[in-house]
Motif scaffolding. Structure first.
Motif, PDB file in Angstrom:
ATOM      1  N   LEU A 134      19.563  45.352   1.204  1.00  0.00           N
ATOM      2  CA  LEU A 134      20.968  45.047   1.477  1.00  0.00           C
ATOM      3  C   LEU A 134      21.099  44.034   2.602  1.00  0.00           C
ATOM      4  N   LEU A 135      20.237  44.131   3.619  1.00  0.00           N
ATOM      5  CA  LEU A 135      20.259  43.153   4.710  1.00  0.00           C
ATOM      6  C   LEU A 135      19.905  41.766   4.194  1.00  0.00           C
ATOM      7  N   SER A 136      18.966  41.684   3.259  1.00  0.00           N
ATOM      8  CA  SER A 136      18.625  40.395   2.639  1.00  0.00           C
ATOM      9  C   SER A 136      19.845  39.812   1.932  1.00  0.00           C
ATOM     10  N   ASP A 158      15.512  50.668  13.956  1.00  0.00           N
ATOM     11  CA  ASP A 158      15.863  49.249  13.807  1.00  0.00           C
ATOM     12  C   ASP A 158      16.432  48.940  12.427  1.00  0.00           C
ATOM     13  N   GLY A 159      16.084  49.744  11.425  1.00  0.00           N
ATOM     14  CA  GLY A 159      16.578  49.478  10.082  1.00  0.00           C
ATOM     15  C   GLY A 159      18.091  49.536   9.988  1.00  0.00           C
ATOM     16  N   PRO A 160      18.712  50.686  10.278  1.00  0.00           N
ATOM     17  CA  PRO A 160      20.180  50.734  10.231  1.00  0.00           C
ATOM     18  C   PRO A 160      20.837  49.853  11.279  1.00  0.00           C
ATOM     19  N   LEU A 209      21.094  46.362   9.925  1.00  0.00           N
ATOM     20  CA  LEU A 209      22.122  46.269   8.885  1.00  0.00           C
ATOM     21  C   LEU A 209      23.512  46.193   9.488  1.00  0.00           C
ATOM     22  N   PHE A 210      23.811  47.057  10.449  1.00  0.00           N
ATOM     23  CA  PHE A 210      25.142  47.052  11.062  1.00  0.00           C
ATOM     24  C   PHE A 210      25.341  45.831  11.958  1.00  0.00           C
ATOM     25  N   ALA A 212      31.531  48.819  12.435  1.00  0.00           N
ATOM     26  CA  ALA A 212      30.127  48.401  12.323  1.00  0.00           C
ATOM     27  C   ALA A 212      29.415  48.518  13.664  1.00  0.00           C
ATOM     28  N   LEU A 213      30.081  48.118  14.747  1.00  0.00           N
ATOM     29  CA  LEU A 213      29.474  48.242  16.075  1.00  0.00           C
ATOM     30  C   LEU A 213      29.235  49.705  16.432  1.00  0.00           C
ATOM     31  N   GLY A 214      30.201  50.556  16.101  1.00  0.00           N
ATOM     32  CA  GLY A 214      30.039  51.977  16.394  1.00  0.00           C
ATOM     33  C   GLY A 214      28.885  52.604  15.635  1.00  0.00           C
TER      34      GLY A 214
END
Length: 237
Positions: free
Chosen positions: A91-93, A133-135, A138-139, A165-167
């Motif tokens: 999803l990040l890609s 670091d994964g989530p 993404l956020f 998203a920051l939260g």
């Protein structure tokens, strides 16, 4: 994906290359994660999922919560623990590809953004080993996308999505806080008339009306005509 105005037709083949990159990396990672035993840190995070709390000794709770979700869906195994990180990297890609297309109006830029991510150590290791670091990554990308929509004048609801998203990023890893001053100073440097509708960004307005502080301590006149805090609150109505 819908083309964005200003695209070059010669760039369109990069979309196919992106699909190939996404499919190849995701399928390989899904195959690989089931054959390697959990690392000590991964086993440690797995114990969190069996005793959910709002925080732990060294990290916020998002890792444990996500492991619980995916092990419930995919089983309590190496595959179940790690599959969420494979999907998040995919999803990040997609997010970086979309941001490249959106910001530079170029399929080529989007493809190379996704390619560089997957060549990096963060994605290569972080996609197959469970870490906070994964989530967070993404956020972080979602926050940048939402702020881009804010500066493009797409509506005030993007401010709220940025906050969400920051939260969620802070619930993943505390270093997410470093993005907040980056966004703040970016908005200060951005032309005020280009932010939001009619140039009424509450963040900019809050900073702009603090000129009364300069008047009080440095003798610089304030011509805004209203206190900064009240103007800040009024702009949200």
């Amino acid at each position: 994906m819908t083309p964005v105005e200003g695209y070059k037709d010669s760039d369109m083949h990069y979309r196919q290359w992106f699909y190939i990159l996404l499919a190849a990396t995701t399928l390989f990672r899904l195959f690989y994660i089931q054959w390697v035993e959990l690392a000590p840190d991964e086993a440690y995070y797995f114990t969190w999922s069996r005793n959910l709390q709002w925080g732990y000794y060294d990290h916020p709770p998002m890792v444990g919560f996500l492991i619980l979700v995916f092990t419930t869906l995919a089983g309590q195994s190496e595959f179940g623990v790690r599959i969420g990180w494979v999907l998040m990297t995919g999803l990040l890609s997609c997010l970086l590809y979309f941001l490249g297309r959106l910001m530079f109006r170029s399929e080529r830029a989007g493809f190379y953004a996704a390619l560089l991510l997957n060549l990096s150590l963060l994605a290569s290791v972080g996609a197959i080993i469970v870490t906070p670091d994964g989530p967070q990554g993404l956020f972080w990308a979602l926050s940048i996308l939402f702020i881009h929509q804010v500066t493009a004048g797409k509506g005030r609801h993007w401010w709220y999505l940025t906050g969400i998203a920051l939260g969620l990023g802070l619930l993943s890893k505390y270093t997410m806080i470093l993005l907040a001053p980056c966004i703040f100073f970016f908005l200060l440097s951005y032309p005020r008339e280009e932010i939001g509708s009619g140039g009424k960004s509450p963040i900019w307005r809050f900073f702009w009306d603090w000129r009364f502080f300069l008047r009080s301590y440095f003798g610089i006149p304030n011509t805004t005509g209203s206190p900064s805090v009240s103007r800040f609150l009024m702009d949200w109505k």
